[in-house]
Design an enzyme around this catalytic site. Sequence first.
Site, mmCIF file in Angstrom:
data_model
loop_
_atom_site.group_PDB
_atom_site.id
_atom_site.type_symbol
_atom_site.label_atom_id
_atom_site.label_comp_id
_atom_site.label_asym_id
_atom_site.label_seq_id
_atom_site.Cartn_x
_atom_site.Cartn_y
_atom_site.Cartn_z
ATOM 1 C CB CYS A 2 -0.938 0.086 1.193
ATOM 2 S SG CYS A 2 -2.097 -1.263 1.306
ATOM 3 N NE ARG A 27 4.602 1.686 -0.138
ATOM 4 C CZ ARG A 27 5.595 1.306 0.646
ATOM 5 N NH1 ARG A 27 6.831 1.405 0.238
ATOM 6 N NH2 ARG A 27 5.351 0.836 1.850
ATOM 7 C CD1 TRP A 71 -0.348 -6.377 -3.225
ATOM 8 C CD2 TRP A 71 -0.605 -7.017 -1.111
ATOM 9 N NE1 TRP A 71 -0.043 -7.723 -3.144
ATOM 10 C CE2 TRP A 71 -0.191 -8.142 -1.857
ATOM 11 C CE3 TRP A 71 -0.833 -7.183 0.274
ATOM 12 C CZ2 TRP A 71 0.006 -9.395 -1.292
ATOM 13 C CZ3 TRP A 71 -0.644 -8.444 0.832
ATOM 14 C CH2 TRP A 71 -0.223 -9.533 0.042
ATOM 15 C CG ASN A 97 1.754 0.885 4.196
ATOM 16 O OD1 ASN A 97 1.396 -0.279 4.022
ATOM 17 N ND2 ASN A 97 3.007 1.257 4.123
ATOM 18 N N GLY A 98 -0.411 -0.605 6.607
ATOM 19 C CA GLY A 98 -0.052 -1.411 7.775
ATOM 20 C C GLY A 98 -1.187 -2.350 8.103
ATOM 21 C CD GLU A 467 16.150 -13.221 -9.395
ATOM 22 O OE1 GLU A 467 15.498 -13.779 -8.492
ATOM 23 O OE2 GLU A 467 15.885 -12.071 -9.799
ATOM 24 C CE LYS A 471 12.818 -10.974 -11.272
ATOM 25 N NZ LYS A 471 13.564 -10.984 -10.060
ATOM 26 C CD GLU A 474 9.010 -11.442 -10.038
ATOM 27 O OE1 GLU A 474 8.376 -10.961 -9.115
ATOM 28 O OE2 GLU A 474 10.263 -11.401 -10.097
ATOM 29 C CG HIS A 490 17.983 -36.979 -7.442
ATOM 30 N ND1 HIS A 490 18.405 -38.284 -7.301
ATOM 31 C CD2 HIS A 490 19.105 -36.249 -7.641
ATOM 32 C CE1 HIS A 490 19.730 -38.345 -7.384
ATOM 33 N NE2 HIS A 490 20.174 -37.119 -7.602
ATOM 34 C CE LYS A 589 11.050 -2.670 -6.675
ATOM 35 N NZ LYS A 589 11.395 -3.966 -7.263
#
Length: 594
Positions: A2, A27, A71, A97-98, A467, A471, A474, A490, A589
């Site tokens: 947020c 955010r 968010w 925000n929180g 990574e 990438k 996402e 395996h 983010k």
Amino acid sequence: MCGIVGYIGEKQAQPILLSCLEKLEYRGYDSCGVAVAADGIKVFKDATRVKALGKSLPKFGGTSGIGHTRWATHGAPSQVNAHPHLDCSGKIAVVHNGVVRNYQKLKEQLISEGHNFVSDTDTEVIPHLIEKHYSGNLEEATEIALNEIEGSYAIIVLAAAGNELVIARKDSPLVVALGDRENFIASDVPAILDYTDRVIYLEDGDIGVVSQNGVRIKRNGIEARCEEHKVLWSMEDAQKSGYEHFMIKEIHEQPGVIRNTLGEFTRDSEGSVDLLEMKERALESMLLVSCGTSYYASLIGKFIFEELLNISARAEIASEFNYHNHILPGTTAIAITQSGETADTLKAMKKLKETGCRVIAITNVVGSSVSRIANQTIYTRAGPEISVAATKSFMAQLMVLYWLAMSYSKAETRKLASLLMEMRQLPSKVQQVLDDEAKIIDYAKSLAKYENAFFIGRGINMAVALEGALKLKEISYLHAEGFAAGEIKHGPFALLGSNTPVIAIASQDNTYEAMLTSIKEIKARGAPVIAVAEEGDEDIVEVADSVISVPKVDTLFSPVVNIVALQLLAYYTARERGCSIDFPRNLAKSVTVE
Ligand code: F6R
């Protein structure tokens, strides 16, 4: 998670709030809203992106207001759950925000006292609590209300009079930006770069009042003299500058990011590494904690530290580390987080500090929460990273890890000088990968047709495979998994076939022969293979279907060139699939919830 903004000055608040909010969408972006003090409080909000809200928004006059981009944590993304939230009278509006952990209890109490709630959010208790305690002084009422709240918050409160904004923070970021007869408040600096470069970073527990001509902050119950900082990021840093997406701009900025870091940490003239004061301390064991992409930087860091320092290093996912307790006495901990706000990483840092560890933070955001917990903070020089998918911040983290390892290293000076010389060439080596983009675009076009992909790597490049897969998944929503190449037989082999392309990182080190064998075994199961390999490697051309060539570098630096190739592959695959690259679904983010 947020983003919140506030404006108070002489200009129309509404367009300023919208432009600031747009810069904070990284955010959270499932819904948004603004409130302006204009003949009472006018609120407009919806489950949409900021640009769309701006188009449908009636023009309200008013020179003070607040805004929010969300968010969702409590309550689905919807118009009614979007912020700002109002009290019963409609005269107090709040953006938050929180997380208010005890909101259920507070809500029941407030309802029993006659307050009427309309949303499913935790935030809505805040304006009602302020209303309950209001007797003419908004700051006082806010302070009393916040004393009843358990959890985290950065809030901005707007009252109908519109002559002041009340602000407060605890465990969520908030900055005040100072203009000429106008002031701004924001979760993060990119929001205000178009307007000013003068900021005050608030600390946990701060509460204050912002008016057109002044800022008053109370810290520990007394008026504080807050230090003003000059922001080093520029307006252009937070713009696309002709690129289609922030992500591709940020990928292309990486040679500059490496140069900036080298400039910051090394002394050119002497060809040696500029040592930290911490060099004096003996390093016995090292623990790296982090999440997501930063965790993959930690895995590479572990490899570099073990190689250059000959010590034992552990890399732990912060959210897992928080649930087990084994910490060796004398451990030096490094917390890596580009945002500086990741809840799991902050929790791990607190735990490490409590057990007596010295904690070094590596972050890209000045004034972020990690710097208040860490014993020492090292800022990466990536500049603002707007795209949700981390690219250049990862690169900057790697550079700091190389530099740290070289700072501590007892390796002979000649070896360090030669590594440093290699490091100096990294910007041009990365540029070479970027200049070869056209070939990667072709491979991305064919990769985009699949629904699954595997990434494999060995040694230091195992983390690069993880990574690379992150990438791709996402931003393109193609299901991608990264593996240590030796592990693929395996179990994951069961999924191999002509519909499962494998991206194999084949660096010229002691793992190369084993990687060739893995590729042959994969090919025998009919899976197409794209190899990322050193230029001039003729053996790989024989076994892989396609090859992305990267310049030759020392093994320790191979993640630097390899990851740029994989970032480009992910970006162009997502572009081919028509995805929302900078703002992938369901993500944000900075992940400020556990
Ligand atoms: C992926 C990505 C995330 C973050 C993770 C940790 O591209 O950006 O996986 O790396 O959420 O974030 P920070 O580094 O801010 O702690």
